[in-house]
Design a protein around this motif. Structure first.
Motif, PDB file in Angstrom:
ATOM      1  N   ALA A  20      -1.845   3.149  -5.610  1.00 57.29           N
ATOM      2  CA  ALA A  20      -2.936   2.990  -6.580  1.00 57.29           C
ATOM      3  C   ALA A  20      -3.280   1.533  -6.823  1.00 57.29           C
ATOM      4  O   ALA A  20      -4.261   1.237  -7.520  1.00 57.29           O
ATOM      5  CB  ALA A  20      -2.554   3.656  -7.901  1.00 57.29           C
ATOM      6  N   PHE A  21      -2.499   0.623  -6.252  1.00 57.98           N
ATOM      7  CA  PHE A  21      -2.712  -0.798  -6.497  1.00 57.98           C
ATOM      8  C   PHE A  21      -3.524  -1.415  -5.364  1.00 57.98           C
ATOM      9  O   PHE A  21      -3.205  -1.233  -4.187  1.00 57.98           O
ATOM     10  CB  PHE A  21      -1.368  -1.528  -6.614  1.00 57.98           C
ATOM     11  CG  PHE A  21      -1.486  -3.018  -6.794  1.00 57.98           C
ATOM     12  CD1 PHE A  21      -1.739  -3.564  -8.041  1.00 57.98           C
ATOM     13  CD2 PHE A  21      -1.349  -3.878  -5.713  1.00 57.98           C
ATOM     14  CE1 PHE A  21      -1.844  -4.942  -8.215  1.00 57.98           C
ATOM     15  CE2 PHE A  21      -1.452  -5.254  -5.872  1.00 57.98           C
ATOM     16  CZ  PHE A  21      -1.702  -5.784  -7.131  1.00 57.98           C
ATOM     17  N   SER A  22      -4.575  -2.136  -5.724  1.00 60.65           N
ATOM     18  CA  SER A  22      -5.376  -2.883  -4.751  1.00 60.65           C
ATOM     19  C   SER A  22      -5.330  -4.351  -5.143  1.00 60.65           C
ATOM     20  O   SER A  22      -5.817  -4.725  -6.223  1.00 60.65           O
ATOM     21  CB  SER A  22      -6.821  -2.391  -4.728  1.00 60.65           C
ATOM     22  OG  SER A  22      -7.638  -3.300  -4.011  1.00 60.65           O
ATOM     23  N   TRP A  23      -4.757  -5.189  -4.281  1.00 59.25           N
ATOM     24  CA  TRP A  23      -4.632  -6.608  -4.608  1.00 59.25           C
ATOM     25  C   TRP A  23      -6.002  -7.253  -4.815  1.00 59.25           C
ATOM     26  O   TRP A  23      -6.237  -7.885  -5.850  1.00 59.25           O
ATOM     27  CB  TRP A  23      -3.848  -7.319  -3.500  1.00 59.25           C
ATOM     28  CG  TRP A  23      -3.110  -8.533  -3.974  1.00 59.25           C
ATOM     29  CD1 TRP A  23      -1.813  -8.601  -4.365  1.00 59.25           C
ATOM     30  CD2 TRP A  23      -3.645  -9.852  -4.122  1.00 59.25           C
ATOM     31  NE1 TRP A  23      -1.496  -9.884  -4.752  1.00 59.25           N
ATOM     32  CE2 TRP A  23      -2.598 -10.678  -4.610  1.00 59.25           C
ATOM     33  CE3 TRP A  23      -4.888 -10.424  -3.897  1.00 59.25           C
ATOM     34  CZ2 TRP A  23      -2.770 -12.038  -4.862  1.00 59.25           C
ATOM     35  CZ3 TRP A  23      -5.054 -11.774  -4.156  1.00 59.25           C
ATOM     36  CH2 TRP A  23      -4.010 -12.566  -4.640  1.00 59.25           C
ATOM     37  N   PRO A  24      -6.961  -7.099  -3.897  1.00 56.78           N
ATOM     38  CA  PRO A  24      -8.276  -7.733  -4.103  1.00 56.78           C
ATOM     39  C   PRO A  24      -8.981  -7.244  -5.370  1.00 56.78           C
ATOM     40  O   PRO A  24      -9.594  -8.032  -6.092  1.00 56.78           O
ATOM     41  CB  PRO A  24      -9.057  -7.358  -2.843  1.00 56.78           C
ATOM     42  CG  PRO A  24      -8.005  -7.084  -1.818  1.00 56.78           C
ATOM     43  CD  PRO A  24      -6.886  -6.451  -2.576  1.00 56.78           C
ATOM     44  N   ARG A  37       0.831  -1.219   0.000  1.00 57.39           N
ATOM     45  CA  ARG A  37       0.000   0.000   0.000  1.00 57.39           C
ATOM     46  C   ARG A  37       0.856   1.256   0.000  1.00 57.39           C
ATOM     47  O   ARG A  37       0.511   2.255  -0.645  1.00 57.39           O
ATOM     48  CB  ARG A  37      -0.936  -0.012   1.211  1.00 57.39           C
ATOM     49  CG  ARG A  37      -2.052  -1.055   1.132  1.00 57.39           C
ATOM     50  CD  ARG A  37      -3.108  -0.812   2.197  1.00 57.39           C
ATOM     51  NE  ARG A  37      -2.558  -0.962   3.545  1.00 57.39           N
ATOM     52  CZ  ARG A  37      -2.532  -2.100   4.224  1.00 57.39           C
ATOM     53  NH1 ARG A  37      -3.019  -3.204   3.672  1.00 57.39           N
ATOM     54  NH2 ARG A  37      -2.029  -2.146   5.447  1.00 57.39           N
ATOM     55  N   GLN A  38       1.967   1.222   0.723  1.00 56.52           N
ATOM     56  CA  GLN A  38       2.825   2.399   0.798  1.00 56.52           C
ATOM     57  C   GLN A  38       3.586   2.635  -0.507  1.00 56.52           C
ATOM     58  O   GLN A  38       3.714   3.775  -0.972  1.00 56.52           O
ATOM     59  CB  GLN A  38       3.818   2.246   1.949  1.00 56.52           C
ATOM     60  CG  GLN A  38       3.179   2.293   3.326  1.00 56.52           C
ATOM     61  CD  GLN A  38       4.152   1.918   4.422  1.00 56.52           C
ATOM     62  OE1 GLN A  38       5.362   1.803   4.191  1.00 56.52           O
ATOM     63  NE2 GLN A  38       3.647   1.718   5.640  1.00 56.52           N
ATOM     64  N   TYR A  85       2.721 -10.893  -2.922  1.00 60.43           N
ATOM     65  CA  TYR A  85       2.615  -9.439  -2.815  1.00 60.43           C
ATOM     66  C   TYR A  85       3.565  -8.818  -3.834  1.00 60.43           C
ATOM     67  O   TYR A  85       4.525  -9.460  -4.283  1.00 60.43           O
ATOM     68  CB  TYR A  85       2.987  -8.982  -1.404  1.00 60.43           C
ATOM     69  CG  TYR A  85       2.124  -9.589  -0.327  1.00 60.43           C
ATOM     70  CD1 TYR A  85       0.875  -9.051  -0.018  1.00 60.43           C
ATOM     71  CD2 TYR A  85       2.551 -10.715   0.386  1.00 60.43           C
ATOM     72  CE1 TYR A  85       0.075  -9.608   0.961  1.00 60.43           C
ATOM     73  CE2 TYR A  85       1.757 -11.281   1.368  1.00 60.43           C
ATOM     74  CZ  TYR A  85       0.519 -10.728   1.655  1.00 60.43           C
ATOM     75  OH  TYR A  85      -0.275 -11.298   2.624  1.00 60.43           O
ATOM     76  N   LEU A  86       3.323  -7.559  -4.196  1.00 61.40           N
ATOM     77  CA  LEU A  86       4.199  -6.900  -5.153  1.00 61.40           C
ATOM     78  C   LEU A  86       5.622  -6.780  -4.615  1.00 61.40           C
ATOM     79  O   LEU A  86       6.592  -6.915  -5.373  1.00 61.40           O
ATOM     80  CB  LEU A  86       3.655  -5.509  -5.500  1.00 61.40           C
ATOM     81  CG  LEU A  86       2.336  -5.463  -6.268  1.00 61.40           C
ATOM     82  CD1 LEU A  86       1.985  -4.024  -6.614  1.00 61.40           C
ATOM     83  CD2 LEU A  86       2.394  -6.315  -7.525  1.00 61.40           C
TER      84      LEU A  86
END
Length: 325
Positions: A128-132, A123-124, A292-293
């Motif tokens: 702009a990225f939302s995993w769900p 998130r940090q 995770y990214l």
């Protein structure tokens, strides 16, 4: 005459010398196998685990036999490419066997789960990225998920195919360079795993496989259960179930995609198709592997560092003329 006879190495000693004095280029892969096997040995002798000898001993004996025969045949009139192949592939397969078993042993002593921290880092770093939301959007494209799944499955097969091509085309040195980078990356990955264990994004966000039926790999849903059983002590047998990949951070799938792209870049005719294929495999680490990214970024950085070190200490030899060009 007597001193000459005393100091002259025997034919049998010269024949089997490579068995006890591995070449410099083979050192890191062999050390990696030894380290992983030692971790497994410590876990079993300490009484925490039982090794599934009936399941794994035939495989280990076969790999040792092939390796030993290749070392002996390296001094005989046997086609060098075949000898190189019979050295490279058993080492790779031994790593593929002992590395996950070592991670299973280390799971018992691993730190608290790091999923909350990894999700927070995502998130940090990528607000702009939302995993769900991303996964929900991908669920509407089954063909894309199928394609990503197939590339995700190709990791081991790609590595063996690469070693086969390099060995049989006179590029064994590059094969060992690839294995050195591969095993070095894997050593660091397994060493970091107990410090940052995680169940992955699917489990953390409570997304079931029923919500993503077109993800053909069940690993992202299976390994959290295996990890939990290893951590709470309810799983004590190192068998086929323990071969489930447990490492989330860093992503070895992402690292492998970089390493394989680099390895295939030495084969002109395969270079761009395999770089493209491994770019897709790199992308598959998130929706198929449940990473995770930050896992993907960490795995990529590790692979890049391994490649830089290998190219510094083992510069690639020229590609033989006419080799799949």
């Amino acid at each position: 005459m007597l001193p000459a006879l005393v100091h002259r190495p025997s034919r049998s000693r010269a024949l089997f010398a490579p068995l006890v004095r591995p070449a410099r280029q083979e050192a890191v892969p062999l050390v990696a196998v030894a380290v992983f096997a030692l971790v497994v040995l410590i876990g079993t002798t300490a009484g925490d685990f039982t090794f599934a000898h009936r399941e794994f001993d035939p495989i280990i004996l076969l790999l040792l036999a092939v390796w030993g025969c290749a070392q002996a045949c390296s001094r005989l009139s046997v086609r060098q490419g075949l000898v190189d192949l019979c050295k490279l592939v058993p080492v790779f397969l031994a790593t593929a066997l002992f590395a996950p078993l070592a991670s299973a042993v280390l799971a018992r002593i691993s730190a608290p789960l790091a999923d909350a921290s990894l999700a927070a880092l995502d998130r940090q770093m990528f607000p702009a990225f939302s995993w769900p939301d991303t996964i929900a959007a991908l669920a509407a494209h089954p063909a894309l998920l199928h394609a990503l799944s197939y590339t995700y499955f190709s990791l081991g097969g790609q590595a063996i195919a690469l070693l086969l091509v390099l060995a049989l085309t006179g590029q064994a040195r590059q094969g060992w360079a690839f294995l050195t980078a591969w095993c070095g990356t894997l050593l660091v990955t397994i060493a970091l795993f107990p410090l940052m264990p995680a169940v992955g994004s699917y489990a953390y966000h409570a997304i079931s496989h029923a919500a993503m039926p077109d993800v053909l790999s069940l690993s992202a849903w299976n390994y959290p259960h295996v990890l939990g059983q290893l951590r709470d002590g309810s799983m004590t047998v190192l068998d086929g179930q323990a071969l489930e990949g447990l490492v989330t951070m860093p992503s070895f799938h992402a690292a492998a995609a970089v390493l394989l792209g680099w390895g295939y870049a030495r084969i002109p005719r395969l270079r761009w198709p395999m770089i493209a294929w491994n770019t897709v495999m790199w992308l598959s680490a998130v929706p198929i592997g449940g990473h995770y990214l930050v896992d993907v970024l960490a795995g990529t950085a590790l692979a890049a560092a391994a490649i830089a070190l290998v190219e510094r200490f083992f510069p690639p030899s020229p590609v033989p003329a006419g080799v799949i060009a």
